[in-house]
Enzyme design. Structure first.
Site, PDB file in Angstrom:
ATOM      1  N   HIS A  55      -8.655  16.384  -2.529  1.00 51.56           N
ATOM      2  CA  HIS A  55     -10.087  16.657  -2.641  1.00 51.56           C
ATOM      3  C   HIS A  55     -10.739  16.891  -1.282  1.00 51.56           C
ATOM      4  O   HIS A  55     -10.363  16.317  -0.273  1.00 51.56           O
ATOM      5  CB  HIS A  55     -10.811  15.556  -3.418  1.00 51.56           C
ATOM      6  CG  HIS A  55     -10.700  14.182  -2.840  1.00 51.56           C
ATOM      7  ND1 HIS A  55     -11.243  13.081  -3.454  1.00 51.56           N
ATOM      8  CD2 HIS A  55     -10.120  13.708  -1.700  1.00 51.56           C
ATOM      9  CE1 HIS A  55     -11.006  12.007  -2.726  1.00 51.56           C
ATOM     10  NE2 HIS A  55     -10.320  12.365  -1.665  1.00 51.56           N
ATOM     11  N   ASN A  56     -11.715  17.793  -1.298  1.00 50.26           N
ATOM     12  CA  ASN A  56     -12.553  18.122  -0.135  1.00 50.26           C
ATOM     13  C   ASN A  56     -11.808  18.874   0.963  1.00 50.26           C
ATOM     14  O   ASN A  56     -12.341  19.064   2.057  1.00 50.26           O
ATOM     15  CB  ASN A  56     -13.201  16.873   0.466  1.00 50.26           C
ATOM     16  CG  ASN A  56     -13.905  16.020  -0.557  1.00 50.26           C
ATOM     17  OD1 ASN A  56     -14.601  16.545  -1.425  1.00 50.26           O
ATOM     18  ND2 ASN A  56     -13.721  14.715  -0.491  1.00 50.26           N
TER      19      ASN A  56
END
Length: 340
Positions: free
Chosen positions: A238-239
């Protein structure tokens, strides 16, 4: 499919030497090419073996124009010629636009022109499918996701809600895009799950390999820029942000919130730590572990090449003694200094 050598020269923007009317039926490897085939040479070692090749024509580097008397197409980079020829002779099935009766399409989904939707596809509420997309068997596209035109999704891939794909993307079988990132807060010996409320945004001309997973962002989005190529069985957490035209080979893992620049090459089975930055134009060789940010372009390595087991055991035994050897050398240096 049949092309004459003149037609191929025109499509490759190559200089033709030989018979322009020669028919070419197939693209083949240097070693297995036969009459009717065209091949290419990008390995300099093969330039000394051209008399061994049975191909009707060969794509060769411009620098070798004086060294070959047969039918040839000359280019600055023969490997690019190979790529273009592979497109010309591509035999990948190209299904006709149609929507299978078994597909489940929400009434509010928007489907473009000339779209193929195969058996058992699920398209949820608010999805937008661009023109000329091809969605193969058993694909699931979650709520409010978007697909740019001319995108192809292979069987059993899953796009979670709010995933955004650009134009001309290729998503291979069993890929999962937009699943939850690994977000959990420790609390009194247990874990509290953190809902992942970001999404995945993928640019144009991106290819995602089979069984690769790309997690949605926690708060911000996971970003894959234009032209990125990610091989099979990779994990993008994620991210993460991956810059334009970066390529990541199979089995590599990128931990959360890391930023990888543009035009990077990441070899197979590389592990990249979270919350670090890698600048543009970096090459990381296979099996490396990147623990800290890379701030200068260049080639980086940390993998240990294979060697015979006996030699490896000996090397490992010596490695375990490095700290002791270091202390002994420092002591000897001090003793030598004191005696002078």
């Amino acid at each position: 499919m049949v092309y004459n050598l003149g037609q191929l020269a025109q499509q490759l923007n190559a200089q033709l030497v030989g018979d322009a009317e020669l028919n070419i039926y197939r693209l083949a490897t240097f070693e297995k090419a036969a009459q009717g085939d065209i091949t290419f040479v990008s390995d300099k070692n093969l330039l000394t073996r051209l008399d061994e090749c049975n191909a009707s024509a060969i794509v060769l580097p411009n620098s070798f124009k004086q060294g070959y008397q047969g039918n040839a197409l000359f280019m600055e980079t023969p490997y690019v010629g190979y790529a273009l020829l592979a497109r010309i002779f591509d035999t990948t099935p190209n299904p006709q636009p149609a929507i299978a009766a078994s597909a489940q399409i929400h009434k509010n989904a928007i489907i473009g022109q000339n779209v193929t939707i195969a058996h058992n596809v699920v398209i949820e509420e608010g999805v937008v499918i661009g023109d000329n997309c091809q969605i193969m068997d058993n694909v699931v596209i979650g709520q409010y996701s978007t697909l740019g035109e001319n995108t192809r999704i292979y069987p059993n891939a899953t796009l979670y809600h709010q995933t955004e794909l650009g134009k001309r993307c290729i998503i291979h079988a069993n890929a999962v895009i937009g699943s939850d990132g690994f977000g959990n807060a420790p609390y009194q010996g247990t874990w509290i799950k953190i809902p992942q409320i970001g999404k995945v945004i993928i640019g144009d001309d991106v290819e995602i390999g089979a069984s690769t997973t790309i997690d949605r962002g926690g708060l911000s989005d996971t970003l894959i820029a234009n032209g990125v190529k990610i091989d099979n069985q990779c994990q993008i957490a994620h991210n993460v942000s991956i810059g334009a035209h970066t390529a990541i080979a199979g089995g590599s893992n990128v931990a959360g919130s890391t930023k990888i620049g543009s035009n990077c090459i990441v070899g197979g089975c590389v592990a990249i730590n979270g919350h670090i930055t890698i600048v543009d134009n970096v090459v990381v060789t296979g099996d490396s572990m990147v623990m800290r940010s890379i701030t200068e372009p260049g080639i980086y390595s940390s993998g240990v090449p294979a060697q015979k087991n006996k030699a490896w055991r000996k090397t490992t035994a010596h490695t375990l003694k490095i700290d002791d050897l270091f202390k002994r050398v420092k002591a000897l240096e001090k003793q030598l200094k004191d005696n002078t």
